[in-house]
Design an enzyme around this catalytic site. Sequence first.
Site, PDB file in Angstrom:
ATOM      1  N   LYS A 146     -12.978  -3.673   0.365  1.00 50.43           N
ATOM      2  CA  LYS A 146     -13.155  -5.128  -0.475  1.00 50.43           C
ATOM      3  C   LYS A 146     -14.045  -5.965   0.530  1.00 50.43           C
ATOM      4  CE  LYS A 146     -10.501  -4.093  -4.226  1.00 50.43           C
ATOM      5  NZ  LYS A 146     -10.230  -2.667  -4.052  1.00 50.43           N
TER       6      LYS A 146
HETATM    7  C1  PLP Z   1     -10.188  -1.353  -4.562  1.00 48.33           C
HETATM    8  C2  PLP Z   1      -9.898  -0.216  -4.067  1.00 48.33           C
HETATM    9  C3  PLP Z   1     -10.627   0.914  -4.827  1.00 48.33           C
HETATM   10  C4  PLP Z   1     -11.056   1.114  -6.119  1.00 48.33           C
HETATM   11  O1  PLP Z   1     -12.412   0.402  -6.275  1.00 48.33           O
HETATM   12  P1  PLP Z   1     -12.880  -0.036  -7.633  1.00 48.33           P
HETATM   13  O2  PLP Z   1     -13.923  -0.771  -7.384  1.00 48.33           O
HETATM   14  O3  PLP Z   1     -11.829  -0.912  -8.204  1.00 48.33           O
HETATM   15  O4  PLP Z   1     -13.042   1.067  -8.362  1.00 48.33           O
HETATM   16  C5  PLP Z   1     -10.149   2.237  -3.928  1.00 48.33           C
HETATM   17  N1  PLP Z   1      -9.781   2.332  -2.960  1.00 48.33           N
HETATM   18  C6  PLP Z   1      -9.389   1.230  -2.381  1.00 48.33           C
HETATM   19  C7  PLP Z   1      -8.587   1.370  -0.913  1.00 48.33           C
HETATM   20  C8  PLP Z   1      -9.286  -0.132  -2.927  1.00 48.33           C
HETATM   21  O5  PLP Z   1      -8.991  -1.242  -2.096  1.00 48.33           O
END
Ligand code: PLP
Length: 493
Positions: A112
Amino acid sequence: MKYYSTRNKEYKVTAAEAIAHGLAPDGGLFVPETVPVLGENEIKALCGKDYRGRASEILKLYLDEFTESEIEEIVKAAYGDNFDCAETAPVHFVNPTTAVLELWHGPTCAFKDMALQILPYLLTASLKKCGEQRKVCILVATSGDTGKAALEGFADIEGTKILVFYPHNGVSDVQKLQMITQSGKNVSVAAVYGNFDDAQTGVKKIFADRELADKLSAEGWFLSSANSINWGRLLPQIVYYFSAYCDFVNSGNISYGEELDFVVPTGNFGDILACWYAKKMGLPVGKLLCASNENNVLSDFFKTGTYDRNRPFHMTISPSMDILVSSNLERLLSSISNDDKLVAGYMAELSSCGKYTVTDEIKTVLSENFIGGYCSDKQTKELINKVYNEQGYLIDTHTAVAYKLMETYRTETDSNKPTVVVSTASPFKFCDSVLDALGDGTKASGVELIEKLSEITGAPAPKPLAGLDKREKRFNEVVEKTEMKATVEAFVK
Ligand SMILES: *Cc1c(COP(=O)(O)O)cnc(C)c1O
């Protein structure tokens, strides 16, 4: 370049407006009117640049109203020594055909950060360009990773405040400690009695509260969101697909023009959608492998063409992928069909009966490009153990779900195509499950286990996690669902 709503092409806005507003008034998501296509020489030129250089070139194509130097400044501020390695998003080769794209070297150790370290700059610049005089308060409901990454991104950013709600007892020990020790003058965090849905519903209600909006507006404030429906979060994610391709070429393991498959651990469909845009932009991408845990809505969708959220919700060891409604899928359907009425119809069906079925034309495009698949918690742990013991490489539970799908796909197709596994979190962020996978039976709090994992593997814990238990706990408030609005009012002053 203009952006329009997935549900109404007539509703057009600039990039700055799309980023400032997040969501279209009709509930649709903003998508670019056209996708810029890069030629071979342009992509080859990216290969000679560092991550910042690659990011500037890609962002430029989508942000007309931003000057080149403005974009370069923003990129410089977002991707610097807040990341623990110079490459920002390095690629680790497990073998010559398998690379892992590590997206967790930022301040919160999850992917993120790739978008939330830059979004505050994009957002504040966009507000200026829109002539917005009010200050913005970001409200977030989080199941763990987004909240911390948003806090870290918006901490001490001029003209903003941020308030995060998380479910009491609904996040991991490490995630909770990360949030309640957050520094910054403009931040606050509160736990909510209830689960993630309660927190999310509460936040949505607050966004829809006109009376509150008017009151805050009179005081010079408005509320906005930092989740992945905002174009400003999606755009920065396109960059690392180009970057990984360039790194693969630079390694000598493929030559330019050869296709790479990408396998992505998926929740809200934001990460993998960015890969789709990269492919549309001319990046030589083969298949997009969409990996799910036992919440396998997407995996079924790619097989059958029917999206059906009517099913039990599973709590898994890859909690950031525990989701039944993947918001960004709407953008994919828009991109493929180019038909706003059709997309609006699907979304209406989804909200009224929880499912819809796409046309045969859409289904054909999906099956030419996407492979869906999922695995259980048990398989996830076995995979972590296997990759660690055979390759000496430690991955987290989310990355493992993706890695497993790559292995299954390679076996089924009897191929060994060059592939990038997108790695979304540091294994230290989910150390209890990772230790369990390695066969260690120690029972302790998540924070104590950070040390333990470090001892066993000999790998140092990421700095932001290592010192966590020594940091001051600033936010101990737990509120009832009914008190969330008052919490917002007290904070935005
Ligand atoms: C948010 C997240 C995901 C999923 O990503 P999306 O863009 O929502 O598909 C996968 N792994 C981790 C560790 C995340 O924080």
